[in-house]
Write an enzyme that holds these catalytic residues in place. Structure first.
Site, PDB file in Angstrom:
ATOM      1  N   ASN A  12       0.848  -1.302  -0.046  1.00  0.00           N
ATOM      2  CA  ASN A  12      -0.031   0.114   0.045  1.00  0.00           C
ATOM      3  C   ASN A  12       0.746   1.249   0.051  1.00  0.00           C
ATOM      4  OD1 ASN A  12      -1.417   2.286   0.821  1.00  0.00           O
ATOM      5  ND2 ASN A  12      -3.033   1.124   1.746  1.00  0.00           N
ATOM      6  N   GLU A  40      -3.696   1.916  -2.755  1.00  0.00           N
ATOM      7  CA  GLU A  40      -4.093   3.318  -2.596  1.00  0.00           C
ATOM      8  C   GLU A  40      -3.226   4.144  -3.555  1.00  0.00           C
ATOM      9  OE1 GLU A  40      -5.272   5.183   1.295  1.00  0.00           O
ATOM     10  OE2 GLU A  40      -4.100   3.743   2.208  1.00  0.00           O
ATOM     11  N   TYR A 115      -7.636  -3.938  -2.111  1.00  0.00           N
ATOM     12  CA  TYR A 115      -7.481  -2.888  -0.957  1.00  0.00           C
ATOM     13  C   TYR A 115      -8.753  -2.938  -0.419  1.00  0.00           C
ATOM     14  CZ  TYR A 115      -7.319   1.711   1.454  1.00  0.00           C
ATOM     15  OH  TYR A 115      -7.537   2.776   2.345  1.00  0.00           O
ATOM     16  N   ASP A 155      -3.700  -4.870   0.972  1.00  0.00           N
ATOM     17  CA  ASP A 155      -3.992  -4.239   2.111  1.00  0.00           C
ATOM     18  C   ASP A 155      -5.470  -4.728   2.590  1.00  0.00           C
ATOM     19  OD1 ASP A 155      -4.732  -2.858   4.575  1.00  0.00           O
ATOM     20  OD2 ASP A 155      -4.353  -0.838   3.763  1.00  0.00           O
ATOM     21  N   ASN A 157      -6.624  -5.059   5.633  1.00  0.00           N
ATOM     22  CA  ASN A 157      -7.257  -4.168   6.578  1.00  0.00           C
ATOM     23  C   ASN A 157      -8.103  -5.136   7.683  1.00  0.00           C
ATOM     24  OD1 ASN A 157      -6.890  -1.253   6.828  1.00  0.00           O
ATOM     25  ND2 ASN A 157      -7.718  -1.152   4.816  1.00  0.00           N
ATOM     26  N   ASP A 268       3.351   4.169   5.006  1.00  0.00           N
ATOM     27  CA  ASP A 268       3.247   3.929   6.438  1.00  0.00           C
ATOM     28  C   ASP A 268       2.913   2.163   6.527  1.00  0.00           C
ATOM     29  OD1 ASP A 268       0.728   4.136   5.052  1.00  0.00           O
ATOM     30  OD2 ASP A 268      -0.611   4.802   6.556  1.00  0.00           O
ATOM     31  N   HIS A 269       2.833   1.753   5.080  1.00  0.00           N
ATOM     32  CA  HIS A 269       2.967   0.196   5.110  1.00  0.00           C
ATOM     33  C   HIS A 269       4.318  -0.317   4.673  1.00  0.00           C
ATOM     34  CE1 HIS A 269      -1.590  -0.927   5.214  1.00  0.00           C
ATOM     35  NE2 HIS A 269      -1.624   0.731   4.906  1.00  0.00           N
TER      36      HIS A 269
END
Length: 278
Positions: A12, A40, A115, A155, A157, A268-269
């Site tokens: 991501n 993303e 995603y 991702d 989640n 951030d991933h």
């Protein structure tokens, strides 16, 4: 000499243009990736192609809302076919599900970049997340029937087990670790402690990261940008390679490319990189 394994990576990027400004291009140039799944993307197809370069065959499914979500697959191999539809006709999965078939070594490899919605308890966002997970429940058996060599990456989640979240006790009522969400992964992979977990139970898919790492915390793939989460490794493992048993049996190596320091991150991933001996 034995053939080189097929290296497949997923990440991501949290906005591909920002990621390249922060150093993603250097990482990609050094990693010798054959197939790259991005989530993303949050950019146009022209932007993405311009950043990756002409040596990549790029497939991109942008979100309905400009600047949101977006998934892509980039490969050294040209896809023979690709699909973006997931779930009922009235369900908007744009920018969240992209699958493609690649011929590698005489075999067809089906690769998915996805995603899943982040969700938010007691809001329409959580309703959409469950709709997406329901659509995955229907699609996974179809994918396995389509190709014995298939992998769903991205991702997702959801942290499936307590091993997947450092501070799991503080998150049992938050989206990403809700019992209802984790139950979907029980159906994908089998339930923790039950016969056949991650070895053919459920719908039969294999969590490559958990199989490779074993019964240990993490390795985490996402850390909040707030506070000292990255420095203290207070992370979540929410980025997966879910493979068919036949493909999972070929795994030679699994690595989470965690940055050496907070200021060296470009998302951030962290990328999840797997070598498959195809």
């Amino acid at each position: 000499m034995p053939a080189q394994p097929l290296r497949i990576a997923s990440v991501n990027v949290n906005g591909v243009r920002a990621a390249f400004r922060k150093g993603m291009g250097d990482w990609l140039a050094a990693r010798d990736v054959d197939i790259l799944a991005l989530q993303e993307v949050r950019a146009s197809t022209d932007d993405l192609v311009g950043l990756l370069g002409d040596e990549w065959d790029v497939l991109h499914d942008p979100a309905t809302a400009k600047g949101r979500a977006g998934v892509a697959l980039a490969s050294r191999h040209r896809a023979s076919i690709h699909r973006v539809e997931l779930g009922p006709a009235d369900f908007d999965s744009a920018g969240r599900w992209l699958e493609a078939d690649y011929e590698v070594g005489g075999k067809v490899i089906t690769v998915v970049s996805t995603y899943v919605h982040s969700g938010e308890v007691d809001t329409p966002k959580q309703v959409e997340k469950y709709k997406f997970l329901d659509a995955m429940l229907e699609r996974l058996p179809q994918l396995a029937a389509h190709s014995e060599y298939a992998v769903i990456m991205g991702d997702l989640n959801v942290g499936h087990r307590t091993l997947d979240i450092k501070n799991w006790k503080g998150n049992v009522k938050r989206a990403g670790f809700l019992p209802e969400e984790r139950a979907y992964f029980d159906r994908f992979l089998g339930a923790e402690g039950e016969p056949g977990y991650n070895d053919g139970a459920g719908l039969g898919w294999i969590d490559v990261g958990r199989r490779h790492a074993g019964e240990v915390p993490g390795p985490y793939t996402w850390w909040s940008q707030r506070g000292k989460a990255f420095d203290t490794d207070t992370g979540w493992r929410i980025d997966y390679h879910l493979a068919t048993p036949q493909l999972a049996a070929t795994v030679q190596n699994y690595v989470v490319d965690r940055a050496a320091a907070y200021d060296e991150r470009w998302s951030d991933h962290a990328p999840v990189v797997v070598d498959y001996a195809i």
